[in-house]
Structures are given as structure tokens and as C-alpha cells.
Design a protein around this motif. Structure first.
Motif, PDB file in Angstrom:
ATOM      1  N   LEU A 136    -104.615  32.213  58.718  1.00  0.00           N
ATOM      2  CA  LEU A 136    -105.498  31.032  58.733  1.00  0.00           C
ATOM      3  C   LEU A 136    -106.417  30.586  60.105  1.00  0.00           C
ATOM      4  N   ALA A 137    -106.110  31.460  60.983  1.00  0.00           N
ATOM      5  CA  ALA A 137    -106.793  31.202  62.413  1.00  0.00           C
ATOM      6  C   ALA A 137    -108.315  31.316  62.056  1.00  0.00           C
ATOM      7  N   PRO A 138    -109.051  30.189  62.648  1.00  0.00           N
ATOM      8  CA  PRO A 138    -110.290  30.157  62.402  1.00  0.00           C
ATOM      9  C   PRO A 138    -111.133  31.462  63.032  1.00  0.00           C
ATOM     10  N   ASN A 139    -112.139  32.099  62.561  1.00  0.00           N
ATOM     11  CA  ASN A 139    -112.859  33.231  62.901  1.00  0.00           C
ATOM     12  C   ASN A 139    -112.197  34.590  62.913  1.00  0.00           C
ATOM     13  N   LEU A 152    -107.769  25.628  58.714  1.00  0.00           N
ATOM     14  CA  LEU A 152    -107.330  25.337  57.245  1.00  0.00           C
ATOM     15  C   LEU A 152    -106.167  24.551  57.302  1.00  0.00           C
ATOM     16  N   LEU A 153    -105.175  24.801  58.654  1.00  0.00           N
ATOM     17  CA  LEU A 153    -103.980  24.099  58.943  1.00  0.00           C
ATOM     18  C   LEU A 153    -104.100  22.533  59.307  1.00  0.00           C
ATOM     19  N   GLU A 154    -105.439  22.382  59.671  1.00  0.00           N
ATOM     20  CA  GLU A 154    -105.786  20.899  60.078  1.00  0.00           C
ATOM     21  C   GLU A 154    -106.281  20.263  58.931  1.00  0.00           C
ATOM     22  N   SER A 155    -106.317  20.819  57.874  1.00  0.00           N
ATOM     23  CA  SER A 155    -106.999  20.197  56.539  1.00  0.00           C
ATOM     24  C   SER A 155    -105.891  19.369  55.918  1.00  0.00           C
ATOM     25  N   THR A 156    -106.352  18.208  55.910  1.00  0.00           N
ATOM     26  CA  THR A 156    -105.420  17.167  55.092  1.00  0.00           C
ATOM     27  C   THR A 156    -105.283  17.196  53.405  1.00  0.00           C
ATOM     28  N   GLY A 157    -106.483  18.125  53.159  1.00  0.00           N
ATOM     29  CA  GLY A 157    -106.654  18.188  51.872  1.00  0.00           C
ATOM     30  C   GLY A 157    -105.882  19.647  51.217  1.00  0.00           C
ATOM     31  N   LEU A 158    -105.532  20.565  52.112  1.00  0.00           N
ATOM     32  CA  LEU A 158    -105.139  21.736  51.878  1.00  0.00           C
ATOM     33  C   LEU A 158    -103.703  22.139  52.188  1.00  0.00           C
ATOM     34  N   PHE A 159    -103.219  21.159  52.960  1.00  0.00           N
ATOM     35  CA  PHE A 159    -101.647  21.333  53.648  1.00  0.00           C
ATOM     36  C   PHE A 159    -100.544  21.523  52.445  1.00  0.00           C
ATOM     37  N   THR A 160    -100.766  20.731  51.307  1.00  0.00           N
ATOM     38  CA  THR A 160     -99.827  20.857  50.338  1.00  0.00           C
ATOM     39  C   THR A 160     -99.805  22.222  49.559  1.00  0.00           C
ATOM     40  N   THR A 161    -101.394  22.595  49.458  1.00  0.00           N
ATOM     41  CA  THR A 161    -101.577  23.942  48.752  1.00  0.00           C
ATOM     42  C   THR A 161    -100.882  25.077  49.455  1.00  0.00           C
ATOM     43  N   ILE A 162    -101.253  24.890  50.882  1.00  0.00           N
ATOM     44  CA  ILE A 162    -100.729  26.172  51.680  1.00  0.00           C
ATOM     45  C   ILE A 162     -99.120  26.172  51.891  1.00  0.00           C
ATOM     46  N   VAL A 165     -97.880  27.469  48.077  1.00  0.00           N
ATOM     47  CA  VAL A 165     -98.454  28.635  47.910  1.00  0.00           C
ATOM     48  C   VAL A 165     -97.273  29.480  48.271  1.00  0.00           C
ATOM     49  N   THR A 166     -97.244  29.365  49.961  1.00  0.00           N
ATOM     50  CA  THR A 166     -96.395  30.354  50.711  1.00  0.00           C
ATOM     51  C   THR A 166     -94.961  30.227  50.387  1.00  0.00           C
ATOM     52  N   GLU A 167     -94.567  29.059  49.877  1.00  0.00           N
ATOM     53  CA  GLU A 167     -93.226  29.014  49.586  1.00  0.00           C
ATOM     54  C   GLU A 167     -92.887  29.770  48.296  1.00  0.00           C
ATOM     55  N   MET A 239     -95.357  23.575  60.589  1.00  0.00           N
ATOM     56  CA  MET A 239     -96.617  23.512  60.326  1.00  0.00           C
ATOM     57  C   MET A 239     -97.510  22.174  60.703  1.00  0.00           C
ATOM     58  N   GLN A 240     -96.756  21.315  60.881  1.00  0.00           N
ATOM     59  CA  GLN A 240     -97.374  19.868  61.400  1.00  0.00           C
ATOM     60  C   GLN A 240     -98.228  19.964  62.611  1.00  0.00           C
ATOM     61  N   ASN A 241     -99.323  19.236  62.606  1.00  0.00           N
ATOM     62  CA  ASN A 241     -99.941  19.079  63.826  1.00  0.00           C
ATOM     63  C   ASN A 241    -100.648  17.742  63.659  1.00  0.00           C
ATOM     64  N   ALA A 242    -101.392  17.421  64.740  1.00  0.00           N
ATOM     65  CA  ALA A 242    -101.900  15.990  64.798  1.00  0.00           C
ATOM     66  C   ALA A 242    -102.807  15.716  63.815  1.00  0.00           C
ATOM     67  N   MET A 243    -103.557  16.812  63.237  1.00  0.00           N
ATOM     68  CA  MET A 243    -104.551  16.485  62.395  1.00  0.00           C
ATOM     69  C   MET A 243    -103.977  16.316  60.899  1.00  0.00           C
ATOM     70  N   ASN A 244    -102.924  17.066  60.527  1.00  0.00           N
ATOM     71  CA  ASN A 244    -102.419  17.019  59.329  1.00  0.00           C
ATOM     72  C   ASN A 244    -101.234  16.027  59.072  1.00  0.00           C
ATOM     73  N   LEU A 245    -100.967  15.513  60.278  1.00  0.00           N
ATOM     74  CA  LEU A 245     -99.723  14.573  60.219  1.00  0.00           C
ATOM     75  C   LEU A 245     -99.790  13.395  59.021  1.00  0.00           C
ATOM     76  N   PRO A 246    -100.926  13.058  58.588  1.00  0.00           N
ATOM     77  CA  PRO A 246    -100.837  12.060  57.523  1.00  0.00           C
ATOM     78  C   PRO A 246    -100.627  12.475  56.293  1.00  0.00           C
ATOM     79  N   VAL A 247    -100.423  13.680  56.056  1.00  0.00           N
ATOM     80  CA  VAL A 247    -100.149  14.473  54.717  1.00  0.00           C
ATOM     81  C   VAL A 247     -98.976  15.098  54.715  1.00  0.00           C
TER      82      VAL A 247
END
Length: 299
Positions: A136-139, A152-162, A165-167, A239-247
Motif C-alpha cells: 500500500l506504499a504510495p507511488n 491508504l493506511l492513513e485513511s480512516t475510511g479504509l482501515f477496517t476494510t484493509i 480483508v488481510t485477516e 497498523m496504527q498511526n497518527a492519521m488512522n487512530l480515530p478508527v
């Protein structure tokens, strides 16, 4: 016959079976039941100088603190959302895979497919998350390059899906083993009789395969319901980071931060006990419903 005599007779007849199961009983007793004594920490102001369970008794103080915390709704919502997606998809996928593999006629091809689908299960969580970051690395990532530089790992809308799906991808092959074992017990004469009556592949699956694995499905669903809020700590933490922490902040990671990083032992124990009680409730409820609907249960 009096109870002591019945017990003596039972032990005389089956003592060798009790000897075989004794190590497992001792293991469970030491590592599962004895530690439960320390649960009283959740009801005390833990003081390490007064022993493992020392401290002033405060009742439900830490439970109320968690329920009134601003992060309570967020953490519980995240945990339930991730858990339910993983539970539902992780329950359905192995069934579909087992049914598909069972339809393969060639033993070599069937063995190859089984091996390929089993292999991800043996990859460690750290390696899996590293692979997710690379893909999922950009570029530069195999998938990330198609999303114009966004991580994509910083996206709050895609964290659950990622996550789910991987699980599912990692464990679907391994979890299908028990269904394949159940399907292997199907009498081949049933297939032959159904084919003579004009049944196609889908009808064979519907009227022969699915009824065969239905009791197994019920038992596994009940057991999975007992872990409905137990989102895997390692994977979410990595998988946590500062951007996706809310979800991505779930009960297990919050307990770690409160108990280990912030040294709030009593508070963390109370949260963990709350999580366990909710899981136990869902386990009992699922067992009750299954027993009423299909007469299949674990107790």
C-alpha cells in the motif's frame, strides 16, 4: 448406588483417560483459572507495595471512569465494527472455499490449492503488516501506486476494510480445514443418487454439502461469538498511526496504553474485565439461540 461408589467405579474403569487429560487440566488451571484471582485489581486502587491484589477497595470506580470517558464510545464502536466485519467475513469465506475445493476432482490440483491457501496462516503478524505497508506504499506499492500518492493506511475510511480483508486472506485456508474434514465424511452414494436425479453442482452443494457441515458451522459460530470483541492486538497496534487512530483505537490497544504505558493497572484491568464479560454474554446468547433453532450447542 451412592455417589462415592459411582465415582470409584468410574475412576476404576476410565482412570487411563483421566491420566491422559490431567496435564491439559493442570495447564488450564494454572494459566486460566488461578490468574482470575487477580481480577479483584479492577475493584481496588492497586498498590504494588501491598502485594499482587493489594490496595483500597473502591468498587465500580474504574468501570464508571471508563463508561464516562470521552473515548468510551469511540473505542467500543471501533472494536465492534472491526470485530463484526472480521467475524462475518471470516466465517463465510472458509465455508465457500471448502465447498469450492470439495468440487475439485483432481487430487493433485486439490492438494495444490489447499497448500497455497494454507500458507499465509503460518506468516507472522509482523511480516503480514510489513507486506501490507509495502503493497500500500504510495507511488511504489503494488496497490498504492493506483491511488495517486495517497497512503491508504492513513485513511480512516479504509482501515477496517484493509484489516478484515488481510485477516480473511491470511486465515481462510487454515479455517477451511475443519469444513473439508466434515465434507470428507459424506457418503459418496449421496452424490451418485443426487446426480441420477439430475442434480447439478450447485444443487449438490445446497442439498448435500451444506446440510453436512451445518452442525460444524453452528459450533464454530458459537465459539467465534465468544471472541466478538477480541480484535487482534498485535495487528491493530502495528497498523496504527497518527492519521488512522480515530478508527483504529480498539479495546485491546487502549488497555495496553492505559495499563503498560500509563501504569494505570486497575483501570486497565477493569476495561479488560468489561470486555471479557461482554464476550461471555455473546457466547451464552449464541449458544442459546443455536440450541433453540438447530438443537446444536456446546453446553
Amino acid at each position: 448406588m451412592p455417589l462415592p461408589k459411582r465415582l470409584a467405579r468410574h475412576l476404576k474403569m476410565y482412570w487411563h483417560l483421566w491420566v491422559m487429560v490431567l496435564p491439559a487440566m493442570i495447564f488450564v488451571g494454572i494459566f486460566a483459572y488461578i490468574p482470575m484471582y487477580a481480577l479483584q485489581i479492577a475493584f481496588r486502587d492497586f498498590d504494588p507495595t501491598k502485594g499482587l491484589t493489594g490496595g483500597r477497595f473502591v468498587g465500580l470506580k474504574y468501570f464508571n471512569q471508563f463508561f464516562k470517558s470521552p473515548i468510551f464510545t469511540q473505542v467500543l464502536t471501533n472494536t465492534v465494527r472491526i470485530s463484526l466485519w472480521t467475524l462475518v467475513m471470516g466465517f463465510i469465506a472458509p465455508i465457500i472455499l471448502a465447498l469450492l475445493i470439495n468440487q475439485i476432482g483432481s487430487k493433485k490440483i486439490k492438494g495444490f490449492v489447499q497448500t497455497i491457501t494454507y500458507m499465509p496462516h503460518f506468516i507472522s503478524t509482523v511480516v503480514i503488516v510489513a507486506m501490507i505497508n509495502i503493497f500500500l506504499a504510495p507511488n511504489t506499492g503494488l496497490i498504492g501506486r493506483f491511488f495517486e500518492g495517497s497512503n491508504l493506511l492513513e485513511s480512516t475510511g479504509l482501515f477496517t476494510t484493509i484489516y478484515w480483508v488481510t485477516e480473511v486472506w491470511q486465515h481462510v485456508g487454515w479455517n477451511s480445514i475443519i469444513y473439508l474434514a466434515a465434507l470428507s465424511s459424506v457418503d459418496t452414494s449421496l452424490y451418485e443418487a443426487a446426480k441420477m436425479d439430475g442434480a447439478g453442482r450447485l444443487q449438490l452443494i445446497r442439498y448435500v454439502d451444506i446440510p453436512t457441515i451445518l452442525p460444524t458451522m453452528s459450533i464454530l459460530l458459537i465459539l467465534n461469538m465468544g471472541n466478538v470483541l477480541n480484535v487482534g492486538f498485535e495487528k491493530v497496534w502495528l497498523m496504527q498511526n497518527a492519521m488512522n487512530l480515530p478508527v483504529s483505537e480498539v479495546i485491546s490497544t487502549y488497555v495496553f496504553k492505559m495499563g503498560i504505558q500509563s501504569n494505570q493497572i486497575s483501570y486497565a484491568t477493569a476495561i479488560g474485565l468489561f470486555n471479557t464479560l461482554i464476550n461471555f454474554f455473546f457466547l451464552v446468547l449464541a449458544n442459546f439461540i443455536s440450541k433453540r433453532v438447530s438443537d446444536t450447542s456446546i453446553f
